[in-house]
Write a protein that holds these residues in place. Structure first.
Motif, PDB file in Angstrom:
ATOM      1  N   ASP A  61     -92.671  19.456  97.561  1.00  0.00           N
ATOM      2  CA  ASP A  61     -91.448  18.921  96.959  1.00  0.00           C
ATOM      3  C   ASP A  61     -90.221  19.422  97.713  1.00  0.00           C
ATOM      4  N   TRP A  62     -90.197  20.719  98.001  1.00  0.00           N
ATOM      5  CA  TRP A  62     -89.075  21.281  98.754  1.00  0.00           C
ATOM      6  C   TRP A  62     -89.002  20.647 100.136  1.00  0.00           C
ATOM      7  N   LEU A  63     -90.140  20.512 100.785  1.00  0.00           N
ATOM      8  CA  LEU A  63     -90.177  19.979 102.142  1.00  0.00           C
ATOM      9  C   LEU A  63     -89.704  18.525 102.174  1.00  0.00           C
ATOM     10  N   ALA A  64     -90.119  17.734 101.183  1.00  0.00           N
ATOM     11  CA  ALA A  64     -89.705  16.324 101.134  1.00  0.00           C
ATOM     12  C   ALA A  64     -88.189  16.207 100.991  1.00  0.00           C
ATOM     13  N   LYS A  65     -87.596  17.025 100.130  1.00  0.00           N
ATOM     14  CA  LYS A  65     -86.150  16.976  99.944  1.00  0.00           C
ATOM     15  C   LYS A  65     -85.415  17.468 101.192  1.00  0.00           C
ATOM     16  N   THR A  66     -85.877  18.585 101.725  1.00  0.00           N
ATOM     17  CA  THR A  66     -85.169  19.192 102.865  1.00  0.00           C
ATOM     18  C   THR A  66     -85.238  18.299 104.094  1.00  0.00           C
ATOM     19  N   ALA A  67     -86.381  17.647 104.305  1.00  0.00           N
ATOM     20  CA  ALA A  67     -86.533  16.783 105.475  1.00  0.00           C
ATOM     21  C   ALA A  67     -85.756  15.483 105.338  1.00  0.00           C
ATOM     22  N   SER A  68     -85.638  14.976 104.117  1.00  0.00           N
ATOM     23  CA  SER A  68     -85.033  13.640 103.945  1.00  0.00           C
ATOM     24  C   SER A  68     -83.527  13.682 103.698  1.00  0.00           C
ATOM     25  N   ARG A  69     -82.997  14.795 103.229  1.00  0.00           N
ATOM     26  CA  ARG A  69     -81.567  14.859 102.910  1.00  0.00           C
ATOM     27  C   ARG A  69     -80.779  15.392 104.118  1.00  0.00           C
ATOM     28  N   HIS A  70     -80.620  14.557 105.130  1.00  0.00           N
ATOM     29  CA  HIS A  70     -79.970  15.042 106.351  1.00  0.00           C
ATOM     30  C   HIS A  70     -78.833  14.141 106.826  1.00  0.00           C
ATOM     31  N   HIS A  71     -78.333  13.255 105.952  1.00  0.00           N
ATOM     32  CA  HIS A  71     -77.246  12.364 106.369  1.00  0.00           C
ATOM     33  C   HIS A  71     -75.979  12.639 105.557  1.00  0.00           C
ATOM     34  N   GLU A  72     -75.114  13.473 106.108  1.00  0.00           N
ATOM     35  CA  GLU A  72     -73.852  13.807 105.442  1.00  0.00           C
ATOM     36  C   GLU A  72     -72.983  12.570 105.251  1.00  0.00           C
ATOM     37  N   GLY A  73     -73.052  11.607 106.189  1.00  0.00           N
ATOM     38  CA  GLY A  73     -72.150  10.461 106.163  1.00  0.00           C
ATOM     39  C   GLY A  73     -72.569   9.333 105.245  1.00  0.00           C
ATOM     40  N   TRP A  74     -73.705   9.440 104.582  1.00  0.00           N
ATOM     41  CA  TRP A  74     -74.155   8.342 103.700  1.00  0.00           C
ATOM     42  C   TRP A  74     -73.509   8.493 102.321  1.00  0.00           C
ATOM     43  N   ARG A  75     -72.256   8.130 102.246  1.00  0.00           N
ATOM     44  CA  ARG A  75     -71.499   8.334 101.000  1.00  0.00           C
ATOM     45  C   ARG A  75     -72.064   7.527  99.839  1.00  0.00           C
ATOM     46  N   ASP A  76     -72.589   6.320 100.131  1.00  0.00           N
ATOM     47  CA  ASP A  76     -73.082   5.485  99.035  1.00  0.00           C
ATOM     48  C   ASP A  76     -74.541   5.781  98.690  1.00  0.00           C
ATOM     49  N   ARG A  77     -75.145   6.747  99.373  1.00  0.00           N
ATOM     50  CA  ARG A  77     -76.515   7.182  99.039  1.00  0.00           C
ATOM     51  C   ARG A  77     -76.525   8.712  98.934  1.00  0.00           C
ATOM     52  N   PRO A  78     -75.901   9.255  97.902  1.00  0.00           N
ATOM     53  CA  PRO A  78     -75.783  10.722  97.782  1.00  0.00           C
ATOM     54  C   PRO A  78     -77.127  11.431  97.690  1.00  0.00           C
TER      55      PRO A  78
END
Length: 814
Positions: A61-78
C-alpha cells in the motif's frame, strides 16, 4: 515507520511503469482503475504484484502510493500529487531525471510513437542523426532488448499489440521472481534487469521528445531518489526536501595507464608462455577493477549499482549523497586502491574526483560534467595523494616477474612469474568455460582477483553479493545481478575445427607438426595460440591486429546536444547515449564474432557468405571491446573482412553521418612482442584520425571506409588473376614499385604523371596473357581513381592472400 533508501529506490524505479500498461490497454476501460492515467496503472501494478513486494519486506500500500503520487503539477488530480516526504522525494527525483520534457501529460501516452535513437538529437560537424525508431518486438521471437535489436528502422509499426507483448514478457519475469526468496536489494536489481529487457526500446515520453527510453528514465529516477533520501538521513520533512542545496555528489573514477598496463608483457612474445590466455585475462582485470571500485564505494554507502549512472572503458560516474560519510568513503577508496596499485607496480593509476551540485543543476548536467572533469584533471596531477614520503613506494630488491617486469617473481630463477601473472594464466584458461563474474567479500573460489573492497571470481556461488552475467541474460536471480558482457571472446580449438572442417585428432596432429602447440591438454576447449591463429589465415600465415575507436564521442558528450536556445544534454540523455554505445561495443561486436548469421539480412549476405563468415569470424580474439573502442587479434584475412562488416554495422547502429570509426590494422608475425604490436597499432590509429577520421590505416595508407569496401573487389579480382596466371607476381610488384617511386614521395603533379607511360609499357605483358585483364588494369592510368591512389593497399592485400609462406610485413619494416 522510517523508510530506508532501498524503499525509495524501489518507488523511484516503479513510478512510471504504468506507462507500459497504459499503452498496452490504450483506449480501453478497466473497471478496476479509477482512471486511465499512467499513475493509476502504476498503483495497480504494485497492488497486483503485492505478494512479491510483501515477501521482500515492503508494504504494497505504501509503495503504490509513493510510486504513483509524483506529479506536483496535476492540480485537477490531487490524488496523484505528492504529500508525504517519501512521495515528495520520488516526485523531485522524477523532475530532476526528466529535464528533457515538461510537466504535464495527463492526456496519456499514445502507443504509436517509437523510441528514437539517442544519436538522433546529436548535432556534430553540422550534421544531425537520421529519423527512425526501434522495434521492441522483432523477428525470431525477439521481445525487448537483445543482440541485434538496437538498429533504427525507417518504419516502425508500434501499437497496443507491441506493448501487449512487452507486458507478457515482463509479467513472465515477475512470475519467475515470485519463486525466489529475494532481499529488497535483490528485488530492486531483478526489477531493473526485467525493465532493461522490456523497457529499453520504448520511450519514456511519447508526446514531446521520445529519444530517452523508459528504462533509462526509471533507472535514473531510482538513483536520484536513493541519493536524495540518504542525504537527508532518512527522516526529512517536506520543507527540507523541497529546499534546494548541494545535496548531490557526482563522482568520476578513472583508471589511468590502461593500455600500458595491458600491453606491458616485457620479455614475452605473442604465443609464448600462455600469453594468449594471459592477455585477455589482463584486459578483463582492468574492466573488473573499475567495476569493483565503483561497486565498493556504492556498497559502503548502502547504495546499489543503479547509482552508477554512466560508465565504460575503465571510467565510471556515481551519483552519491553529498554527505560526510560519502566524502570519507571516497578518501578511503583513494588510499585503498592507490596502495593496491602501488603493490602491483603502479602501472595502473586509480583517480577519483567529485563535485557537489544542487538539484536545479540537473538541468545543466553537461555543465556539471565539465566542472567535474576539471576536478579530475587536477586529481591526475597528483596521483597517490596519500603518500607522505618516497620510502613508502620502495620494496625489497627481488627478481622481477618475467612477464610484466613490475612485480617480484615467485622464484629466483629465469622465467619465473609473479603471482598475478600466474593467476592471469589460470583465469585465461577458464574464460572460455565461464559465463558470469561473482563478487565476494570473502571466500571467493580460486582463481580470483583480490581487489581492495571485494574479491572477484569467474563464477557465482555461496557468498557472492553481486553477479555480472556475460550476456544479455535477463532471468531473475536470488543474488543481485546485472547483464554485463565483460568476458569477451577467446577462439578455441572447437572454432578451428569448424573453420577447417577437420577432426580433433587431425587438427592436433597438424598443429604439432607445425610446432604450434604450447600444451597438449584441453581438447576442443583449449584457447588457440597466436601462432595457430596466424596459421589459420588464408594465404600468408600472419596474425592480424585491429584497433578501432569511435570518432567524435568526446565532442558528442560535451557539445553534441547543445543548441542556441537550450542544452539538450540532460542526465537521462547522456545515460542513454552511454548505455547504447556500450551495447554496441560490448554486445554487438562480440555477437558479430560469435554469431554473424544474425546480421546476414542487415548486411546483405547470401546464405553461402553467411555460412563462411560463421565459420571464420569465431577465430577472432577480443583483447578488449567496450566503451567506445576495441582491440582484436586473429587470422589477418578474417580480421580485415570483419572490420568492413563492423564499420557498416556501426553506421546502421548510429544512423549519424558524423559518427564514424577510425583505426589501424597491422599484419605481424605471431612472435612480435605485444608492446611493439600495440605501438604499431596506436601509430596506425593516430594516422587514420589525422587523415580526417572515418578511415582505416593499413598497408601504409589511411583509406576511407567506402573506398576500402570497393577496393575489396579489386583484391578478389587480383587474387583470381594471380591464381589463373593472367597476371604475374612480378608484374604486380612492378606496379607497386612505380607507385612508390612517383606517389610515395613528395613530388609535384607533373613529376607524378611520369608513372603513366611506364605503367602502360609494363601492362603490355598482361595484354599478351589476357586482354580482358589488360583492359581492367589499364584503369590504373586514372591517377584520380581510388584503385591507383590506394594501390599499395589492395595490391598487398591480394599478394598476401595469394602467398602461402611468411615474409616480413611491410608495416613492421616501416
Amino acid at each position: 515507520m522510517v523508510r530506508d533508501g532501498l524503499d525509495l529506490a524501489l518507488a523511484g524505479l516503479l513510478h512510471d511503469v504504468g506507462k507500459l500498461y497504459g499503452r498496452a490497454l490504450w483506449g480501453e476501460r478497466d473497471e478496476r482503475l479509477p482512471d486511465r492515467t499512467h499513475t493509476a496503472y502504476t498503483a495497480h501494478f504494485v497492488q497486483k504484484e503485492a505478494e512479491l513486494f510483501r515477501k521482500a519486506g515492503l508494504d504494497p500500500d505504501w509503495l503504490a502510493k509513493t510510486a504513483s503520487r509524483h506529479h506536483e503539477g496535476w492540480r485537477d488530480r490531487p490524488q496523484y500529487q505528492p504529500q508525504s516526504p517519501e512521495e515528495w522525494c520520488v516526485a523531485l527525483a522524477d523532475t530532476y531525471a526528466s529535464q528533457e520534457r515538461e510537466e504535464g501529460g495527463q492526456g496519456g501516452s499514445p502507443p504509436e510513437v517509437p523510441l528514437q535513437p539517442p544519436f538522433s538529437q546529436l548535432r556534430l560537424q553540422g550534421k544531425e542523426g537520421r529519423d527512425g525508431g526501434y522495434l521492441p518486438v522483432g523477428g525470431g521471437g525477439r521481445v525487448g532488448l537483445a543482440p541485434g535489436a538496437l538498429y533504427p528502422e525507417a518504419s516502425v509499426p508500434m501499437g497496443k499489440a507491441t506493448y501487449g507483448r512487452l507486458v507478457e514478457r515482463l509479467e513472465a519475469r515477475l512470475s519467475e521472481m515470485a519463486r525466489l526468496s529475494l532481499t529488497k536489494e535483490a528485488l530492486l536489481l531483478n526489477l531493473a534487469l526485467a525493465f532493461q529487457e522490456a523497457l529499453s526500446l520504448v520511450p519514456a515520453d511519447t508526446q514531446s521528445e521520445p529519444d530517452v527510453s523508459l528504462y533509462d528514465h526509471l533507472r535514473l529516477t531510482a538513483a536520484i531518489a536513493h541519493a536524495l533520501w540518504l542525504y537527508h538521513g532518512g527522516q526529512p520533512s517536506v520543507e527540507e526536501l523541497r529546499r534546494d542545496g548541494e545535496k548531490f555528489l557526482l563522482v568520476v573514477g578513472d583508471l589511468g595507464g590502461i593500455q600500458g598496463h595491458i600491453y606491458r608483457i616485457s620479455g614475452a612474445e605473442t604465443g609464448v608462455g600462455g600469453i594468449a590466455k594471459r592477455l585477455r585475462a589482463r584486459s578483463l582485470e582492468v574492466s573488473l577493477a573499475a567495476e569493483t571500485m565503483a561497486l565498493g564505494i556504492l556498497r559502503s554507502l548502502g547504495l546499489t549499482p543503479l547509482n552508477r549512472i554512466l560508465g565504460a572503458g575503465g571510467k565510471f560516474y556515481l551519483l552519491l549523497p553529498n554527505t560526510k560519510e560519502a566524502q570519507e568513503a571516497l578518501e578511503e577508496a583513494r588510499e585503498a586502491w592507490g596502495r593496491w596499485a602501488l603493490r602491483r607496480g603502479g602501472s595502473l593509476i586509480p583517480n577519483l574526483a567529485s563535485l557537489a551540485f544542487e538539484g536545479k543543476e540537473f538541468r545543466d548536467f553537461a555543465g556539471v560534467l565539465k566542472a567535474l572533469h576539471k576536478e579530475l584533471a587536477q586529481a591526475k596531477l597528483k596521483p597517490f595523494p596519500f603518500l607522505k614520503k618516497t620510502e613508502e613506494t620502495r620494496g625489497e630488491a627481488l627478481r622481477p616477474c618475467a612477464a610484466c617486469g613490475l612485480r617480484p617473481a615467485l622464484k629466483d630463477e629465469p622465467g619465473s612469474l609473479c603471482p598475478d601473472c600466474e593467476r592471469e594464466r589460470e583465469v585465461g584458461g577458464l574464460l572460455p568455460k565461464r559465463d558470469r563474474v561473482g563478487f565476494f567479500p570473502d571466500g571467493a573460489p580460486r582463481p580470483f582477483f583480490a581487489f581492495p573492497s571485494l574479491k572477484v571470481a569467474l563464477e557465482d556461488g555461496p557468498g557472492a553479493v553481486h553477479v555480472f552475467r556475460a550476456e544479455l541474460d535477463f532471468r531473475p536471480s536470488a543474488v543481485p545481478t546485472e547483464a554485463k558482457p565483460l568476458l569477451g571472446h577467446l577462439p578455441r580449438v572447437a572454432h578451428a575445427l569448424k573453420a577447417q572442417g577437420v577432426s580433433l585428432a587431425d587438427y592436433t596432429a597438424w598443429a604439432r607438426e607445425e610446432g604450434l602447440l604450447e600444451e597438449e591438454e584441453g581438447g576442443e576447449d583449449r584457447v588457440l595460440t597466436f601462432g595457430e591463429l596466424a596459421a589459420l589465415s588464408e594465404g600468408a600465415p600472419y596474425l592480424g591486429a585491429l584497433m578501432l575507436d569511435a570518432d567524435r564521442m568526446g565532442e558528442a558528450f560535451a557539445t553534441g546536444f547543445k543548441r542556441e536556445e537550450r542544452d539538450l544534454a540532460t542526465p537521462s540523455r547522456l545515460a542513454a547515449l552511454s548505455r547504447t554505445l556500450e551495447v554496441f561495443f560490448a554486445t554487438e561486436v562480440l555477437e558479430l564474432i560469435r554469431n554473424p548469421a544474425l546480421y546476414a539480412g542487415r548486411l546483405g549476405w547470401d546464405a553461402l557468405k553467411a555460412r563462411r563468415k560463421g565459420e571464420r569470424y569465431p577465430l577472432i580474439y577480443s583483447v578488449y571491446s567496450g566503451g567506445d573502442d576495441l582491440f582484436l587479434l586473429g587470422p589477418w584475412d578474417v580480421l580485415l573482412d570483419f572490420a568492413l562488416d563492423l564499420e557498416r554495422l556501426y553506421a546502421l547502429f548510429t544512423g549519424h553521418e558524423a559518427l564514424t570509426l577510425s583505426g589501424g590494422f597491422v599484419l605481424a608475425g605471431p612472435s612480435l612482442p605485444i608492446p611493439e604490436l600495440a605501438r604499431l597499432l596506436t601509430r596506425a590509429e593516430k594516422a587514420a584520425k589525422e587523415a580526417g577520421r572515418g578511415r582505416l590505416f593499413l598497408f601504409g595508407q589511411a583509406v576511407p571506409w567506402a573506398h576500402l569496401r570497393n577496393l575489396r573487389q579489386e583484391v578478389e579480382a587480383l587474387r583470381s588473376d594471380l591464381r589463373a596466371e593472367r597476371v604475374s607476381r612480378a608484374q604486380v610488384y612492378r606496379w607497386l614499385s612505380l607507385w612508390r617511386r612517383f606517389w610515395g614521395q613528395d613530388m609535384n603533379e607533373g613529376e607524378r604523371m611520369r608513372y603513366k607511360p611506364l605503367l602502360a609499357y609494363a601492362l603490355r605483358r598482361v595484354r599478351e596473357r589476357d586482354k580482358g585483364a589488360w583492359k581492367r588494369y589499364m584503369g590504373l592510368l586514372d591517377h584520380q581513381g581510388p584503385a591507383w591512389r590506394y594501390l599499395p593497399v589492395w595490391v598487398q592485400w591480394g599478394l598476401y592472400l595469394s602467398r602461402k609462406t611468411r615474409e616480413e610485413p611491410l608495416e613492421v619494416k616501416a
